[in-house]
Design a protein around this motif. Structure first.
Motif, PDB file in Angstrom:
ATOM      1  N   ASP A  84     -11.168  -9.604   0.667  1.00  0.00           N
ATOM      2  CA  ASP A  84     -11.571  -8.875  -0.538  1.00  0.00           C
ATOM      3  C   ASP A  84     -12.986  -8.319  -0.409  1.00  0.00           C
ATOM      4  O   ASP A  84     -13.310  -7.284  -1.010  1.00  0.00           O
ATOM      5  N   ARG A  85     -13.827  -8.962   0.399  1.00  0.00           N
ATOM      6  CA  ARG A  85     -15.197  -8.485   0.603  1.00  0.00           C
ATOM      7  C   ARG A  85     -15.222  -7.093   1.222  1.00  0.00           C
ATOM      8  O   ARG A  85     -16.153  -6.322   0.978  1.00  0.00           O
ATOM      9  N   PHE A  86     -14.207  -6.775   2.021  1.00  0.00           N
ATOM     10  CA  PHE A  86     -14.184  -5.513   2.748  1.00  0.00           C
ATOM     11  C   PHE A  86     -13.211  -4.487   2.156  1.00  0.00           C
ATOM     12  O   PHE A  86     -13.287  -3.302   2.482  1.00  0.00           O
ATOM     13  N   ALA A  87     -12.288  -4.942   1.310  1.00  0.00           N
ATOM     14  CA  ALA A  87     -11.135  -4.113   0.931  1.00  0.00           C
ATOM     15  C   ALA A  87     -11.535  -2.858   0.168  1.00  0.00           C
ATOM     16  O   ALA A  87     -12.393  -2.888  -0.717  1.00  0.00           O
ATOM     17  N   THR A  88     -10.880  -1.759   0.516  1.00  0.00           N
ATOM     18  CA  THR A  88     -11.013  -0.501  -0.230  1.00  0.00           C
ATOM     19  C   THR A  88      -9.841  -0.395  -1.216  1.00  0.00           C
ATOM     20  O   THR A  88      -8.959  -1.259  -1.263  1.00  0.00           O
ATOM     21  N   ASP A  89      -9.835   0.689  -1.972  1.00  0.00           N
ATOM     22  CA  ASP A  89      -8.748   0.912  -2.935  1.00  0.00           C
ATOM     23  C   ASP A  89      -7.627   1.776  -2.357  1.00  0.00           C
ATOM     24  O   ASP A  89      -6.718   2.186  -3.086  1.00  0.00           O
ATOM     25  N   ARG A  90      -7.671   2.049  -1.081  1.00  0.00           N
ATOM     26  CA  ARG A  90      -6.649   2.904  -0.480  1.00  0.00           C
ATOM     27  C   ARG A  90      -5.283   2.227  -0.552  1.00  0.00           C
ATOM     28  O   ARG A  90      -5.128   1.070  -0.162  1.00  0.00           O
ATOM     29  N   PRO A  91      -4.245   2.928  -1.032  1.00  0.00           N
ATOM     30  CA  PRO A  91      -2.916   2.300  -1.108  1.00  0.00           C
ATOM     31  C   PRO A  91      -2.269   2.196   0.268  1.00  0.00           C
ATOM     32  O   PRO A  91      -2.479   3.029   1.150  1.00  0.00           O
ATOM     33  N   GLY A  92      -1.480   1.157   0.437  1.00  0.00           N
ATOM     34  CA  GLY A  92      -0.720   0.959   1.661  1.00  0.00           C
ATOM     35  C   GLY A  92       0.706   0.556   1.328  1.00  0.00           C
ATOM     36  O   GLY A  92       1.005   0.117   0.214  1.00  0.00           O
ATOM     37  N   GLU A  93       1.604   0.705   2.289  1.00  0.00           N
ATOM     38  CA  GLU A  93       3.008   0.403   2.058  1.00  0.00           C
ATOM     39  C   GLU A  93       3.263  -1.097   2.165  1.00  0.00           C
ATOM     40  O   GLU A  93       2.767  -1.753   3.084  1.00  0.00           O
ATOM     41  N   ILE A  94       4.040  -1.625   1.225  1.00  0.00           N
ATOM     42  CA  ILE A  94       4.502  -3.004   1.317  1.00  0.00           C
ATOM     43  C   ILE A  94       6.028  -3.024   1.289  1.00  0.00           C
ATOM     44  O   ILE A  94       6.670  -2.146   0.712  1.00  0.00           O
ATOM     45  N   PHE A  95       6.589  -4.021   1.964  1.00  0.00           N
ATOM     46  CA  PHE A  95       8.015  -4.307   1.879  1.00  0.00           C
ATOM     47  C   PHE A  95       8.175  -5.452   0.888  1.00  0.00           C
ATOM     48  O   PHE A  95       7.481  -6.469   1.000  1.00  0.00           O
ATOM     49  N   TYR A 136       5.603  -8.154   2.412  1.00  0.00           N
ATOM     50  CA  TYR A 136       5.082  -7.937   3.765  1.00  0.00           C
ATOM     51  C   TYR A 136       4.290  -6.644   3.765  1.00  0.00           C
ATOM     52  O   TYR A 136       4.753  -5.612   3.259  1.00  0.00           O
ATOM     53  N   MET A 137       3.092  -6.685   4.297  1.00  0.00           N
ATOM     54  CA  MET A 137       2.206  -5.521   4.316  1.00  0.00           C
ATOM     55  C   MET A 137       1.636  -5.412   5.723  1.00  0.00           C
ATOM     56  O   MET A 137       0.970  -6.339   6.193  1.00  0.00           O
ATOM     57  N   GLY A 138       1.905  -4.305   6.429  1.00  0.00           N
ATOM     58  CA  GLY A 138       1.514  -4.286   7.826  1.00  0.00           C
ATOM     59  C   GLY A 138       0.990  -2.957   8.321  1.00  0.00           C
ATOM     60  O   GLY A 138       1.054  -1.925   7.638  1.00  0.00           O
ATOM     61  N   SER A 139       0.438  -3.010   9.543  1.00  0.00           N
ATOM     62  CA  SER A 139      -0.073  -1.846  10.274  1.00  0.00           C
ATOM     63  C   SER A 139      -1.152  -1.116   9.493  1.00  0.00           C
ATOM     64  O   SER A 139      -1.209   0.116   9.484  1.00  0.00           O
ATOM     65  N   LEU A 140      -2.055  -1.867   8.858  1.00  0.00           N
ATOM     66  CA  LEU A 140      -3.140  -1.270   8.086  1.00  0.00           C
ATOM     67  C   LEU A 140      -4.365  -1.112   8.991  1.00  0.00           C
ATOM     68  O   LEU A 140      -4.950  -2.113   9.423  1.00  0.00           O
ATOM     69  N   PRO A 141      -4.794   0.108   9.311  1.00  0.00           N
ATOM     70  CA  PRO A 141      -5.988   0.273  10.141  1.00  0.00           C
ATOM     71  C   PRO A 141      -7.210  -0.341   9.454  1.00  0.00           C
ATOM     72  O   PRO A 141      -7.527  -0.014   8.310  1.00  0.00           O
ATOM     73  N   ALA A 142      -7.885  -1.234  10.160  1.00  0.00           N
ATOM     74  CA  ALA A 142      -9.023  -1.922   9.556  1.00  0.00           C
ATOM     75  C   ALA A 142     -10.102  -0.950   9.108  1.00  0.00           C
ATOM     76  O   ALA A 142     -10.752  -1.163   8.075  1.00  0.00           O
ATOM     77  N   SER A 143     -10.293   0.133   9.838  1.00  0.00           N
ATOM     78  CA  SER A 143     -11.346   1.088   9.491  1.00  0.00           C
ATOM     79  C   SER A 143     -11.102   1.748   8.142  1.00  0.00           C
ATOM     80  O   SER A 143     -12.048   2.166   7.474  1.00  0.00           O
ATOM     81  N   TYR A 147      -8.868   0.297   5.603  1.00  0.00           N
ATOM     82  CA  TYR A 147      -8.554  -0.657   4.535  1.00  0.00           C
ATOM     83  C   TYR A 147      -9.588  -1.760   4.383  1.00  0.00           C
ATOM     84  O   TYR A 147      -9.789  -2.264   3.281  1.00  0.00           O
ATOM     85  N   VAL A 148     -10.232  -2.159   5.476  1.00  0.00           N
ATOM     86  CA  VAL A 148     -11.256  -3.212   5.414  1.00  0.00           C
ATOM     87  C   VAL A 148     -12.431  -2.829   6.317  1.00  0.00           C
ATOM     88  O   VAL A 148     -12.729  -3.512   7.302  1.00  0.00           O
ATOM     89  N   PRO A 149     -13.111  -1.705   6.031  1.00  0.00           N
ATOM     90  CA  PRO A 149     -14.240  -1.307   6.865  1.00  0.00           C
ATOM     91  C   PRO A 149     -15.297  -2.412   6.911  1.00  0.00           C
ATOM     92  O   PRO A 149     -15.617  -3.010   5.888  1.00  0.00           O
TER      93      PRO A 149
END
Length: 338
Positions: free
Chosen positions: A57-68, A116-123, A125-127
């Motif tokens: 949560d310290r790094f998380a942005t508000d960008r949406p990502g796909e979840i299953f 399940y939430m996957g393949s999120l580029p760290a740059s 989603y969590v810079p």
């Protein structure tokens, strides 16, 4: 009996050269125990699921990502529906913080299904995560990706890149099959997939399923390994892998890159072009083209112009001496009908 997966001492990976020489160039799967055990995110995960969520949560942005989102009856086995027309899970778009909230909630009440939430580029989603949890020998520009979820079963698939998978939280069981097992795995559609690459239909079926008789040959060659938090698995491109995450809350970080690329063109693109150029020609003609591919591309008997001085090999000289651009320009011209 299938061979065991090799294990490499993490102390041997002293720099980028050792990483490439010892882990990548052999083109064989290998486990490195404790490779990322010193990461702050692994230490946070060891405290509690909530501590890991707070750390991200310290790094998380508000960008949406796909979840299953999977119903309870699929038990985290994300796959096709019975008719192979759709899937047995729902796709949604949510920010990482919301995805984490849903994963944690279902970890506490597993009867509610799985997320399940996957393949999120760290740059994206969590810079800042990568700088805090670094692997200094990774090639420049390779971005780590975040994978989070409840207990899950990821169908057997391959990647077209090198893959280094690092377990952060929970346990992961990998079952591997070599690339030449493809004919025994009964692969599904390549253009209607769960999430990118096609998957094996047989690897997820019960053992002895009469629809997939050759799967027994693949199972005889399977290699299985369990990874704990801090452990890493190196997978060369095109190795089939099925991944089971067994804890209620799991996290993995992976890296994809092409260690042997000569330029922007990808082997999979070349293969798909060959599908339309060769696949439906007469069998005898396909065999003739196979001989030419073996000679010029796979070079089973060495360089096709080894009998000539290197200066006289023309387009078949070293790619790095300008032949990459020349061949590419020639191909593009012919594709345009020039």
């Amino acid at each position: 009996m299938a061979a065991a997966i090799a294990e490499l001492d993490r102390e041997a990976l002293t720099d980028a050269g050792a990483f490439r020489r010892l882990l990548v160039e052999p083109c064989q799967p290998a486990v490195v125990r404790g490779l990322c055990a010193d990461w702050p995110v692994v230490r946070a995960a060891a405290q509690a699921d909530g501590a890991l969520a707070d750390y991200l949560d310290r790094f998380a942005t508000d960008r949406p990502g796909e979840i299953f989102v999977g119903a309870p009856d699929i038990a985290g086995r994300y796959f096709y529906d019975d008719g192979l027309e759709g899937f047995n899970f729902e796709r949604r778009e949510v920010p990482l913080r919301e995805g984490l909230r849903q994963i944690l909630a279902r970890a506490e009440t597993p009867g509610d299904g799985t997320v399940y939430m996957g393949s999120l580029p760290a740059s994206s989603y969590v810079p800042g995560f990568e700088a805090d949890n670094a692997l200094p020998f990774m090639p420049q520009g390779v971005v780590p990706r975040i994978w989070l979820g409840n207990a899950s079963h990821v169908s057997c698939h391959y990647d077209t890149f090198e893959n280094l998978a690092c377990v952060v939280a929970g346990r992961r069981c990998f079952t591997l099959y070599p690339p030449d097992a493809i004919g025994d795995l009964y692969v599904g559609p390549i253009d209607r997939t769960l999430s990118g690459p096609p998957v094996s239909l047989a690897a997820s079926a019960p053992e002895g399923d009469p629809r997939y008789p050759r799967m027994a040959q693949a199972r005889a060659r399977a290699m299985t390994v369990e990874l704990l938090p801090g452990d890493a698995l190196y997978l060369p491109k095109l190795w089939w892998h099925q991944v089971e995450a067994t804890a209620p809350f799991n996290m993995l970080v992976n890296y994809w890159w092409d260690a042997f690329s000569a330029g922007p063109d990808a082997p999979m693109t070349a293969m798909m072009l060959a599908m339309i150029a060769i696949a439906e020609r007469p069998a005898a003609e396909r065999e003739a083209w196979r001989a030419y591919f073996d000679h010029y591309v796979f070079q089973r008997e060495g360089h096709p112009l080894a009998h000539l001085p290197e200066a006289q090999r023309g387009l078949l000289g070293p790619l790095r001496q300008g032949n990459y651009a020349r061949i590419r320009a020639l191909v593009m011209q012919q594709l345009r009908g020039g």
